[in-house]
Design an enzyme around this catalytic site. Sequence first.
Site, mmCIF file in Angstrom:
data_model
loop_
_atom_site.group_PDB
_atom_site.id
_atom_site.type_symbol
_atom_site.label_atom_id
_atom_site.label_comp_id
_atom_site.label_asym_id
_atom_site.label_seq_id
_atom_site.Cartn_x
_atom_site.Cartn_y
_atom_site.Cartn_z
ATOM 1 C CG HIS A 39 11.524 -7.277 1.557
ATOM 2 N ND1 HIS A 39 11.955 -7.677 2.698
ATOM 3 C CD2 HIS A 39 11.901 -8.186 0.705
ATOM 4 C CE1 HIS A 39 12.506 -8.980 2.677
ATOM 5 N NE2 HIS A 39 12.123 -9.390 1.631
ATOM 6 C CE LYS A 62 -5.290 14.812 0.028
ATOM 7 N NZ LYS A 62 -4.905 15.019 1.352
ATOM 8 C CD GLU A 68 -7.259 7.504 4.216
ATOM 9 O OE1 GLU A 68 -6.905 8.151 5.344
ATOM 10 O OE2 GLU A 68 -7.584 7.847 3.238
#
Length: 459
Positions: free
Chosen positions: A156, A283, A290
């Site tokens: 979970h 970044k 992705e």
Amino acid sequence: MAKMWAGRTDGHTDQIADDFNSSIHFDSRMYRQDITGSMAHAAMLAACQIITEAEADTLMTGLEGILADIESGALPIDMTCEDIHMFVEQILTERLGDVGKKLHTARSRNDQVALDIRMYLRDEIDEIISLVRDLIEALTDQAEANAATIMPGYTHLQRAQPITFGHHLMAYAMMLLRDIDRLKDCNRRMNLSPIGCCALAGTTYNTDRRFEAQKLGFDGIVLNSLDGVSDRDFAVEFMSACALMMMHLSRFSEEIILWSSWEFKFMELSDAYTTGSSIMPQKKNPDMAELIRGKTGRVYGDLIALLTTLKGIPLAYNKDMQEDKERIFDCVDTVKMCLAVAAPMVATMKAIPENMVKAARGGFINATDLADYLVKKGLPFRTAYKISGQIVAHCIRSREVLETLPLETYRTFSDLFEEDLYDEISLTTCVEKRISEGGTSVGSVREQIRFVRKALEGD
Ligand code: ARG
């Protein structure tokens, strides 16, 4: 120019109909399979005395020449032809005259295209399997280096029990091993030759389908000619196997993305497999992961598109089936690209063990082991579970953790607690004790690594 099939009609179609109907701009990628299939066909026609040996030799030389010329670039593919099958036949006839026109005896483009796709996919499956193997090797090497690197295992997305990073990575190696198996299994059913089914009903010529199948490396022939020209199950199976594999890659990508975030920082991707932002100087984005996650949707789409194309078409061949190829090709290209980038990305990623172990500490990840401690001292598991839960609740209230909660506090919950409990609930012990087969102990993970390496060797 009138079409090769002119006769019943004058063979002149409107430009827009031609553009709509033609498949050469995508099926030209099967030129090698098409020509190889034609060579076997010419040999079969001669072996069955449907054409002479001399004619077969001429056809063979002609086909070899076309193959060499396409490959060298000397023969550009004429995009005004309807498809690759027509193009090869047209060039052959231009070069050889009437003998060229004999090649299409006892076959149809319907069995020809079915043959070409099977041969094309057969080759691609081999390449895909080799790329999956590279990825499994990268995972296994990382797992070996991290066989003792402790991290939180999650359920979970909540910290559940301590595991090793190696154990986690090996889970993906196992999935990919199954993916290889599925691709091989698909290949096994696919590797039957449809050539000789002709348009749909077989042929009146005395052909030898098995001769041709054997020449082309098939394990046998498709036994019903209607099935042979209308079956695309193999493509659906292939794309299903790819969709499943992409799902695995996507889940892994999602974890890589999470682990690379500042919130986790369990690992760092090599600069070579990340990108920067055009505005935010700090970044370092996991774009490759992705994109793999994103392209999974595309492969699912390919599969669903083909299934949907097939669902309503009566036997046997229908032009709808021409739609199979772009989906098949897209699926092949996408899967290959994703695997090709995933393997070096995994090989070069660096685990950050101190962050992993930090996340594993203090989150009550060893609460199960605390309960197991009491079980070993004689309590039934459910009672032990309850006491451990109460201790966790106490720790949360008083901002303490299991590793440093004083023994006297423990003893207020049960007098079975003794000094040895601290060793029992240390993360290293928690991992090391899980020696059950497939478990997270270092020995068990090494066993999994051995199993996977052996499976790869056995191939
Ligand atoms: N280009 C066609 C395809 O890809 C080849 C088969 C055409 N057969 C026919 N009877 N029109 O499906």
